[in-house]
Every structure is written in structure tokens, then in C-alpha cells.
Design a protein around this motif. Structure first.
Motif, PDB file in Angstrom:
ATOM      1  N   SER A 228       0.845  -1.191   0.000  1.00 55.57           N
ATOM      2  CA  SER A 228       0.000   0.000   0.000  1.00 55.57           C
ATOM      3  C   SER A 228       0.879   1.238   0.000  1.00 55.57           C
ATOM      4  O   SER A 228       2.029   1.193   0.425  1.00 55.57           O
ATOM      5  CB  SER A 228      -0.897   0.024   1.254  1.00 55.57           C
ATOM      6  OG  SER A 228      -1.700  -1.129   1.338  1.00 55.57           O
ATOM      7  N   ARG A 229       0.308   2.313  -0.503  1.00 50.91           N
ATOM      8  CA  ARG A 229       0.947   3.609  -0.336  1.00 50.91           C
ATOM      9  C   ARG A 229       0.553   4.122   1.043  1.00 50.91           C
ATOM     10  O   ARG A 229      -0.623   4.092   1.413  1.00 50.91           O
ATOM     11  CB  ARG A 229       0.481   4.567  -1.424  1.00 50.91           C
ATOM     12  CG  ARG A 229       1.275   5.859  -1.501  1.00 50.91           C
ATOM     13  CD  ARG A 229       0.710   6.755  -2.561  1.00 50.91           C
ATOM     14  NE  ARG A 229       1.511   7.951  -2.755  1.00 50.91           N
ATOM     15  CZ  ARG A 229       1.018   9.125  -3.128  1.00 50.91           C
ATOM     16  NH1 ARG A 229      -0.288   9.246  -3.355  1.00 50.91           N
ATOM     17  NH2 ARG A 229       1.812  10.153  -3.292  1.00 50.91           N
ATOM     18  N   TRP A 230       1.568   4.556   1.802  1.00 47.07           N
ATOM     19  CA  TRP A 230       1.309   4.992   3.174  1.00 47.07           C
ATOM     20  C   TRP A 230       1.721   6.451   3.364  1.00 47.07           C
ATOM     21  O   TRP A 230       2.674   6.920   2.736  1.00 47.07           O
ATOM     22  CB  TRP A 230       2.098   4.137   4.174  1.00 47.07           C
ATOM     23  CG  TRP A 230       1.547   2.753   4.314  1.00 47.07           C
ATOM     24  CD1 TRP A 230       1.733   1.708   3.464  1.00 47.07           C
ATOM     25  CD2 TRP A 230       0.703   2.268   5.360  1.00 47.07           C
ATOM     26  NE1 TRP A 230       1.068   0.592   3.919  1.00 47.07           N
ATOM     27  CE2 TRP A 230       0.435   0.906   5.076  1.00 47.07           C
ATOM     28  CE3 TRP A 230       0.157   2.840   6.507  1.00 47.07           C
ATOM     29  CZ2 TRP A 230      -0.364   0.120   5.901  1.00 47.07           C
ATOM     30  CZ3 TRP A 230      -0.624   2.049   7.334  1.00 47.07           C
ATOM     31  CH2 TRP A 230      -0.890   0.715   7.030  1.00 47.07           C
ATOM     32  N   LEU A 231       0.979   7.119   4.217  1.00 45.50           N
ATOM     33  CA  LEU A 231       1.315   8.471   4.621  1.00 45.50           C
ATOM     34  C   LEU A 231       1.777   8.415   6.072  1.00 45.50           C
ATOM     35  O   LEU A 231       1.010   8.002   6.950  1.00 45.50           O
ATOM     36  CB  LEU A 231       0.101   9.395   4.501  1.00 45.50           C
ATOM     37  CG  LEU A 231       0.251  10.838   5.010  1.00 45.50           C
ATOM     38  CD1 LEU A 231       1.360  11.550   4.255  1.00 45.50           C
ATOM     39  CD2 LEU A 231      -1.065  11.585   4.892  1.00 45.50           C
ATOM     40  N   HIS A 232       3.030   8.772   6.316  1.00 49.89           N
ATOM     41  CA  HIS A 232       3.594   8.776   7.668  1.00 49.89           C
ATOM     42  C   HIS A 232       3.646  10.215   8.176  1.00 49.89           C
ATOM     43  O   HIS A 232       4.204  11.096   7.499  1.00 49.89           O
ATOM     44  CB  HIS A 232       5.006   8.191   7.662  1.00 49.89           C
ATOM     45  CG  HIS A 232       5.055   6.737   7.353  1.00 49.89           C
ATOM     46  ND1 HIS A 232       5.363   5.781   8.291  1.00 49.89           N
ATOM     47  CD2 HIS A 232       4.809   6.054   6.196  1.00 49.89           C
ATOM     48  CE1 HIS A 232       5.327   4.583   7.729  1.00 49.89           C
ATOM     49  NE2 HIS A 232       5.004   4.721   6.462  1.00 49.89           N
ATOM     50  N   LEU A 289       8.448  -3.786   0.504  1.00 47.67           N
ATOM     51  CA  LEU A 289       8.271  -4.926   1.405  1.00 47.67           C
ATOM     52  C   LEU A 289       7.972  -4.448   2.822  1.00 47.67           C
ATOM     53  O   LEU A 289       7.264  -5.120   3.576  1.00 47.67           O
ATOM     54  CB  LEU A 289       9.528  -5.802   1.395  1.00 47.67           C
ATOM     55  CG  LEU A 289       9.720  -6.689   0.173  1.00 47.67           C
ATOM     56  CD1 LEU A 289      11.014  -7.482   0.293  1.00 47.67           C
ATOM     57  CD2 LEU A 289       8.541  -7.639  -0.028  1.00 47.67           C
ATOM     58  N   GLU A 290       8.517  -3.288   3.189  1.00 45.85           N
ATOM     59  CA  GLU A 290       8.211  -2.720   4.506  1.00 45.85           C
ATOM     60  C   GLU A 290       6.720  -2.423   4.626  1.00 45.85           C
ATOM     61  O   GLU A 290       6.089  -2.703   5.651  1.00 45.85           O
ATOM     62  CB  GLU A 290       9.019  -1.443   4.715  1.00 45.85           C
ATOM     63  CG  GLU A 290       8.948  -0.867   6.116  1.00 45.85           C
ATOM     64  CD  GLU A 290       9.916  -1.518   7.071  1.00 45.85           C
ATOM     65  OE1 GLU A 290       9.482  -1.854   8.193  1.00 45.85           O
ATOM     66  OE2 GLU A 290      11.088  -1.681   6.722  1.00 45.85           O
ATOM     67  N   SER A 291       6.134  -1.857   3.553  1.00 52.24           N
ATOM     68  CA  SER A 291       4.702  -1.551   3.609  1.00 52.24           C
ATOM     69  C   SER A 291       3.872  -2.824   3.570  1.00 52.24           C
ATOM     70  O   SER A 291       2.788  -2.882   4.156  1.00 52.24           O
ATOM     71  CB  SER A 291       4.312  -0.613   2.462  1.00 52.24           C
ATOM     72  OG  SER A 291       4.354  -1.263   1.208  1.00 52.24           O
ATOM     73  N   VAL A 292       4.360  -3.861   2.877  1.00 53.50           N
ATOM     74  CA  VAL A 292       3.675  -5.157   2.905  1.00 53.50           C
ATOM     75  C   VAL A 292       3.639  -5.690   4.331  1.00 53.50           C
ATOM     76  O   VAL A 292       2.590  -6.128   4.824  1.00 53.50           O
ATOM     77  CB  VAL A 292       4.379  -6.167   1.969  1.00 53.50           C
ATOM     78  CG1 VAL A 292       3.822  -7.581   2.189  1.00 53.50           C
ATOM     79  CG2 VAL A 292       4.223  -5.755   0.515  1.00 53.50           C
ATOM     80  N   PHE A 293       4.792  -5.638   4.990  1.00 56.35           N
ATOM     81  CA  PHE A 293       4.877  -6.126   6.366  1.00 56.35           C
ATOM     82  C   PHE A 293       3.953  -5.317   7.281  1.00 56.35           C
ATOM     83  O   PHE A 293       3.243  -5.873   8.122  1.00 56.35           O
ATOM     84  CB  PHE A 293       6.317  -6.030   6.867  1.00 56.35           C
ATOM     85  CG  PHE A 293       6.549  -6.730   8.172  1.00 56.35           C
ATOM     86  CD1 PHE A 293       6.846  -8.083   8.200  1.00 56.35           C
ATOM     87  CD2 PHE A 293       6.456  -6.048   9.376  1.00 56.35           C
ATOM     88  CE1 PHE A 293       7.046  -8.737   9.406  1.00 56.35           C
ATOM     89  CE2 PHE A 293       6.653  -6.696  10.578  1.00 56.35           C
ATOM     90  CZ  PHE A 293       6.950  -8.048  10.595  1.00 56.35           C
ATOM     91  N   LEU A 294       3.941  -4.007   7.099  1.00 53.97           N
ATOM     92  CA  LEU A 294       3.090  -3.140   7.910  1.00 53.97           C
ATOM     93  C   LEU A 294       1.619  -3.445   7.669  1.00 53.97           C
ATOM     94  O   LEU A 294       0.820  -3.519   8.616  1.00 53.97           O
ATOM     95  CB  LEU A 294       3.393  -1.674   7.582  1.00 53.97           C
ATOM     96  CG  LEU A 294       2.608  -0.605   8.336  1.00 53.97           C
ATOM     97  CD1 LEU A 294       2.846  -0.727   9.833  1.00 53.97           C
ATOM     98  CD2 LEU A 294       3.009   0.777   7.836  1.00 53.97           C
ATOM     99  N   SER A 295       1.247  -3.654   6.411  1.00 51.79           N
ATOM    100  CA  SER A 295      -0.149  -3.949   6.093  1.00 51.79           C
ATOM    101  C   SER A 295      -0.612  -5.258   6.717  1.00 51.79           C
ATOM    102  O   SER A 295      -1.742  -5.372   7.192  1.00 51.79           O
ATOM    103  CB  SER A 295      -0.337  -4.018   4.570  1.00 51.79           C
ATOM    104  OG  SER A 295      -0.072  -2.788   3.959  1.00 51.79           O
TER     105      SER A 295
END
Length: 322
Positions: A228-232, A289-295
Motif C-alpha cells: 500500500s501507499r502509506w502516509l507517515h 516490502l516494509e509496507s507489505v509487512f506493515l499492512s
């Protein structure tokens, strides 16, 4: 050909608590396989079973088609292991550490010498072969551990957090050694790591959490399916953080920061129009892959690193990297 590593319906527990729950996967020969998961996910237990250091409660695991329970000696002959914590004898020289490892594996004298020369050259430690390991930097020790794991020419290499505590240049150098080995010797590599960017080029990535495999696939497939596209953002105060969390139920708390999945530009524009002046920091993260893990897990992998890892990194910086 049989798979390099095959795991079927594996269960393991400690003190009545399930650590591995029906784990199954297969790794082809010559593949690069990354095992990702937070502390306590079951990675160490799984690797310990595959390295024949502990027994599973149920299920089967085969290394180079040898059953790790019924044929542990045969399985060990085909693997090399680089542990997270150093297991070198720092009272000996680099050469003596390799010599001892060769003796344990029954290598003939001429072959021991040739293999020691080869692996020292591979990791660029030839000129330090007679130096006592106690004088080595963290990066040099890790390179020597890789050399030692390769002394008996294994077909499978296990790497447990191989670059933790090392500077970026040394980390890159180590991965270049390993990639060269994979190309030249068709070596199968299984890696556990907190540095997700290091395994972006892996053939297969497996995410494990709470003792179960959540997902497995190529990095590209995982990012397409789960990224996913994430906004931090970092709110200026707790009141703003609480308000955002209440308004956006999918928000993830990452220390003082908040992470929100961004389904489209309209959502991002609306959010920033409301909160931009109440935020200290804003950044977007494209699918990784970081966003995959976060999702999939609701947390960032690197944020789970414990104080011991932080201490190791600091020690590595103080010791310098040669």
C-alpha cells in the motif's frame, strides 16, 4: 531434483506455548529465501530446527532431502550457518579458526589449506589471516564467520541477522560476496533480517508472525497483492494524534508517528488540508516490502529491534569497520 529445504506441517512449543503452528514451505536449490518476522514470531526456533539444533514437536523438515530428525548428521554436512551472535574463538587467529572448523568437518590437510586460502580471499581477509580475532572490527569478524561457514563447501547457507551492527558499506560488501557465491556455486541462502531493503532482490520472501506463515511469494508479487501507499506523519501534540486515530480507524501507531494507508490522492489531499498545520513531519511511502509487512502485521519490522541490537550497532560504530 528434491528441494533444498522442505518443511511440512511443523509444530514447536516452549513451556506449553505454541511457537510454530503448522508451518509449511519449500525452497528450490540455488534460491535466495528471506524469512521476515518480528521478535518472537518463531524465526529463531524454525532456523534452529532446520540446523538440527532442536527437535520439532510434530511435522517434518528435510535439508538436501535428509530428515533433520532421523538424519541430522547427514543434514549438517550440507549446511553452513552464520549465527546472529559471534561464535568465533577470539583467542585464535583467523587462520586457526578456519583450521579448527575444517578439522571438525574432517577435511584432509591439503584441502583444509586450500579451502582456507579460498574463503579468506573471498572475504578479503588474506592479509589478516595470522591476526588474532580479538583485534578484529565487527565487520571483519562477520566476514570471517561467513568464510568459516563456507569452509566445508555447503550447498545451503543459513544467515541469522548477518549484517546487524555493521555500517552500510560493510553490509553491501557482505551481500556482494553472497550474491557471487550464489551465481558461481548455486548456493541456496536462507536469511533472517531486520533490514528489509536487503532482501528486496530475494527470489522468495516469507513473512511469519505468531508462529504462522502469513504470506509467501516474490517481492514483486507481495507488493502487488499487499503493498500500500502509506502516509507517515508526526502530530505536534497528543490531542492531534488522538483525533486522527479516531477519524481514521486504519491508522497504525509507530512510536510518535502515525501511518495511514492512502487508497487514492483524494484521501491524501483531504487529510493534509485538515491537518497539515498540526503536523511536524509528513512523508509518503510507496509500496515496498516494509509496507507489505506493515499492512499484514500492523507494525514496522525494524521498530521491533531490541536494545541488544541497538547496543550491537553502537559497538560496531565504536569498533570501526575495516
Amino acid at each position: 531434483m528434491p528441494a533444498a529445504i522442505s518443511v511440512e506441517n511443523l509444530f514447536a512449543s516452549y513451556d506449553g506455548k505454541t511457537v510454530l503452528n503448522d508451518v509449511s514451505f519449500s525452497i528450490p536449490r540455488g534460491a535466495s529465501f528471506a524469512l521476515l518476522g518480528p521478535n518472537g514470531a518463531g524465526k529463531t526456533t524454525l532456523v534452529s530446527i532446520l540446523c538440527t539444533l532442536r527437535l520439532p514437536d510434530r511435522g517434518t523438515a528435510r535439508i538436501s532431502d535428509f530428515d533433520v530428525v532421523r538424519q541430522p548428521t547427514k543434514a549438517r554436512e550440507t549446511i553452513g550457518v552464520v549465527f546472529q551472535d559471534s561464535s568465533l574463538d577470539d583467542r585464535l587467529s583467523a587462520w586457526e579458526n578456519l583450521e579448527f572448523h575444517g578439522l571438525v568437518h574432517g577435511l584432509a590437510p591439503r584441502l583444509r589449506r586450500q579451502r582456507a586460502e579460498d574463503v579468506l580471499a573471498l572475504v578479503e581477509l588474506t592479509e589478516w589471516s595470522d591476526e588474532i580475532v580479538r583485534s578484529f572490527s565487527g565487520g571483519m569478524r562477520r566476514r570471517l564467520e561467513i568464510a568459516r561457514a563456507l569452509m566445508h563447501q555447503p550447498t545451503i547457507l543459513f544467515l541469522d541477522e548477518p549484517t546487524v551492527g555493521l555500517d552500510p558499506q560493510t553490509r553491501q560488501r557482505i551481500w556482494s560476496y553472497l550474491e557471487r557465491l550464489r551465481r558461481e556455486q548455486h548456493l541456496t541462502v536462507l536469511t533472517t533480517t531486520h533490514y528489509i531493503e536487503e532482501v528486496e532482490s530475494a527470489d522468495q520472501v516469507c513473512i511469519i508472525d505468531h508462529g504462522q506463515i502469513i504470506v509467501q511469494g516474490t517481492p514483486a508479487d507481495l507488493k502487488a497483492a499487499h503493498g500500500s501507499r502509506w502516509l507517515h506523519v508526526v502530530p505536534r501534540d497528543e490531542a492531534t494524534a488522538t483525533e486522527i486515530a479516531a477519524r481514521y480507524p486504519q491508522v497504525q501507531r509507530l512510536g510518535t508517528a502515525l501511518a495511514l494507508p492512502v487508497p487514492d490522492d483524494a484521501m491524501a489531499d483531504a487529510f493534509l488540508a485538515t491537518y497539515r498545520t498540526r503536523l511536524e513531519e509528513i512523508r509518503f511511502q510507496e509500496p515496498t516490502l516494509e509496507s507489505v509487512f506493515l499492512s499484514l502485521t500492523g507494525r514496522e519490522l525494524r521498530d521491533r529491534a531490541d536494545g541488544q541490537r541497538d547496543a550491537q550497532r553502537n559497538a560496531g560504530r565504536r569498533g570501526g569497520q575495516r
